[in-house]
Design a protein around this motif. Structure first.
Motif, PDB file in Angstrom:
ATOM      1  N   VAL A 339       0.782  -1.306   0.142  1.00 53.39           N
ATOM      2  CA  VAL A 339       0.048   0.002  -0.018  1.00 53.39           C
ATOM      3  C   VAL A 339       0.898   0.976  -0.085  1.00 53.39           C
ATOM      4  O   VAL A 339       0.709   2.174  -0.707  1.00 53.39           O
ATOM      5  CB  VAL A 339      -1.046   0.019   1.056  1.00 53.39           C
ATOM      6  N   TYR A 340       2.079   1.284   0.577  1.00 49.82           N
ATOM      7  CA  TYR A 340       3.042   2.386   0.832  1.00 49.82           C
ATOM      8  C   TYR A 340       4.214   1.840   0.389  1.00 49.82           C
ATOM      9  O   TYR A 340       4.669   0.937   0.665  1.00 49.82           O
ATOM     10  CB  TYR A 340       2.972   2.744   2.195  1.00 49.82           C
ATOM     11  N   ARG A 341       4.889   2.650  -0.741  1.00 50.10           N
ATOM     12  CA  ARG A 341       5.997   2.382  -1.496  1.00 50.10           C
ATOM     13  C   ARG A 341       7.133   3.545  -0.941  1.00 50.10           C
ATOM     14  O   ARG A 341       6.627   4.796  -0.787  1.00 50.10           O
ATOM     15  CB  ARG A 341       5.746   2.452  -2.896  1.00 50.10           C
ATOM     16  N   PRO A 342       8.197   3.304  -0.646  1.00 52.88           N
ATOM     17  CA  PRO A 342       9.136   4.180  -0.322  1.00 52.88           C
ATOM     18  C   PRO A 342       9.476   5.249  -1.373  1.00 52.88           C
ATOM     19  O   PRO A 342       9.686   5.006  -2.769  1.00 52.88           O
ATOM     20  CB  PRO A 342      10.390   3.319   0.051  1.00 52.88           C
ATOM     21  N   ASP A 343       9.460   6.532  -1.165  1.00 54.88           N
ATOM     22  CA  ASP A 343       9.982   7.456  -2.260  1.00 54.88           C
ATOM     23  C   ASP A 343      11.519   7.605  -2.127  1.00 54.88           C
ATOM     24  O   ASP A 343      12.038   7.848  -1.111  1.00 54.88           O
ATOM     25  CB  ASP A 343       9.257   8.621  -1.679  1.00 54.88           C
ATOM     26  N   PRO A 344      11.927   7.532  -3.348  1.00 54.45           N
ATOM     27  CA  PRO A 344      13.672   7.349  -3.418  1.00 54.45           C
ATOM     28  C   PRO A 344      14.368   8.517  -2.742  1.00 54.45           C
ATOM     29  O   PRO A 344      15.396   8.395  -1.957  1.00 54.45           O
ATOM     30  CB  PRO A 344      13.960   7.218  -4.708  1.00 54.45           C
ATOM     31  N   ALA A 345      13.580   9.806  -3.002  1.00 50.76           N
ATOM     32  CA  ALA A 345      14.544  10.953  -2.659  1.00 50.76           C
ATOM     33  C   ALA A 345      14.289  10.954  -0.906  1.00 50.76           C
ATOM     34  O   ALA A 345      15.218  11.558  -0.284  1.00 50.76           O
ATOM     35  CB  ALA A 345      13.692  12.010  -3.215  1.00 50.76           C
ATOM     36  N   ARG A 346      13.143  10.636  -0.533  1.00 50.78           N
ATOM     37  CA  ARG A 346      12.848  10.768   1.068  1.00 50.78           C
ATOM     38  C   ARG A 346      13.715   9.853   1.709  1.00 50.78           C
ATOM     39  O   ARG A 346      14.270  10.083   2.704  1.00 50.78           O
ATOM     40  CB  ARG A 346      11.340  10.721   1.416  1.00 50.78           C
ATOM     41  N   ALA A 347      13.561   8.340   1.025  1.00 52.12           N
ATOM     42  CA  ALA A 347      14.448   7.522   1.572  1.00 52.12           C
ATOM     43  C   ALA A 347      15.985   7.869   1.786  1.00 52.12           C
ATOM     44  O   ALA A 347      16.701   7.550   2.568  1.00 52.12           O
ATOM     45  CB  ALA A 347      14.108   6.166   0.583  1.00 52.12           C
TER      46      ALA A 347
END
Length: 385
Positions: A339-347
């Protein structure tokens, strides 16, 4: 504790029984010991209680407890007996229906989320978080709170870790440190203060608040297993505002979960999926933070009552509706994948904050300075005066 505080009561006790097993006994008239509580709470390993020599090291008279503990163990999903006429009158249920053996609210949840394969780590998130996962092999994981054969699902090793404060930390802040104006704004909008603070902090760039916290308001369960530790918030200035502090607390619990995930993997137990259950999964800001911090997709249980559904799954197996818990889980469990996927920039941005969290974690939790322990001792001494 009973032995040390009231030896007469300890010696007069015929036997010790977990509350879950006692309730089942009252329902069906048959005394059982479920492998889950016996293993995680009673320290039963390979079907055997701790040795007399081990218990004697805790207290010279403690080995006498063994005779009061040992009873045959029952597998999860097994039938303990049938509902008695007396219990039928209590509950309003038909006499003679199946009564399943007892279980624990967290450990009964993975089948409800279709998350019982090895490597599926289930986060039961509420006032605290319990992390449970099946594995094919037994391994030593730092800070784990038990590994029990059949403790979650028969035929596999069940692992448990946890954080002793999560939702309780958020509630502490809202109840004790949030200015009245935020409460008034939340009431005017008909939302909770938690929802308001989550919304206000949602759009901040990662790290913009300049804060990092240690999520130890209720001590540290995993990895350090030290309940004398306490909370910490670093980076506050005169410009710091409540939504920023609240977001830092949300992030701190996500960092603590990442520590647990990495501990499992470092011990040779791959974590293949994160599945969240419990009351906190309704907060989308918190869930996205967990996905970003762990750099992993986050699946959600499809039920608002995971432990109740898990209990029903085990009861269905005990009643003979399904051959085993995995079959019942496939039929009755419910989950929403990724349902929730990591955002590359925020990660990527969270990597720097997580590095600071780890430094503080080791400095206050593992180093010899002991400041938190000394403060706890000073508090106890002051209260005792």
């Amino acid at each position: 504790q009973v032995l040390e505080e009231d030896r007469e009561v300890h010696r007069a006790t015929e036997r010790w029984i977990e509350a879950a097993d006692w309730i089942v006994w009252q329902l069906c008239g048959h005394e059982t010991r479920n492998v889950c509580t016996a293993g995680y709470k009673g320290m039963v390993q390979d079907g055997t209680s701790p040795s007399a020599d081990y218990l004697a090291q805790l207290h010279p008279d403690f080995p006498e407890v063994l005779a009061k503990l040992d009873r045959p163990l029952s597998a999860l999903g097994a039938r303990a007996g049938s509902l008695t006429a007396r219990a039928a009158a209590w509950t309003g249920l038909p006499e003679g229906i199946a009564v399943a053996v007892g279980n624990v609210d967290a450990h009964v949840t993975p089948p409800a989320a279709q998350a019982i394969d090895p490597g599926q780590l289930v986060l039961i998130m509420g006032t605290s978080t319990c992390h449970v996962m099946n594995g094919e092999t037994v391994a030593e994981v730092p800070g784990m709170c038990g590994v029990v054969e059949g403790g979650i699902t028969s035929g596999m090793w069940g692992y448990e870790a946890g954080q002793s404060g999560v939702g309780d930390i958020f509630a502490w802040f809202v109840d004790n440190a949030l200015p009245a104006e935020y409460h008034e704004q939340a009431r005017a909008r008909g939302i909770s203060a938690h929802t308001l603070l989550s919304e206000l902090g949602a759009d901040q760039p990662v790290g913009a608040h300049g804060l990092v916290a240690l999520d130890w308001w209720n001590g540290n369960r995993s990895l350090l297993v030290d309940h004398e530790l306490s909370g910490l918030l670093v980076g506050m200035t005169l410009a710091t505002r409540p939504p920023e502090v609240y977001r830092a607390l949300l992030e701190a619990t996500a960092f603590g979960t990442r520590m647990i995930v990495e501990a499992f993997e470092d011990a040779g137990l791959p974590v293949t999926e994160l599945v969240a259950a419990g009351g906190l999964i309704t907060n989308p800001v918190l869930m996205q933070i967990y996905a970003d911090v762990t750099r992993r997709p986050l699946s959600l249980i499809g039920s608002t009552q995971g432990p109740a559904l898990g209990s029903a799954i085990h009861a269905a197996v005990a009643a003979g509706c399904y051959p085993d818990v995995p079959a019942a889980s496939r039929a009755m469990g419910t989950v929403q994948r990724d349902v929730y996927r990591p955002d590359p920039a925020r990660a990527d941005a969270y990597q720097a904050l997580y590095a600071e969290y780890r430094l503080l974690h080791d400095a206050f939790g593992r180093a010899a300075n002991g400041a938190m322990h000394r403060l706890r001792a000073l508090r106890r001494a002051a209260v005792a005066r």
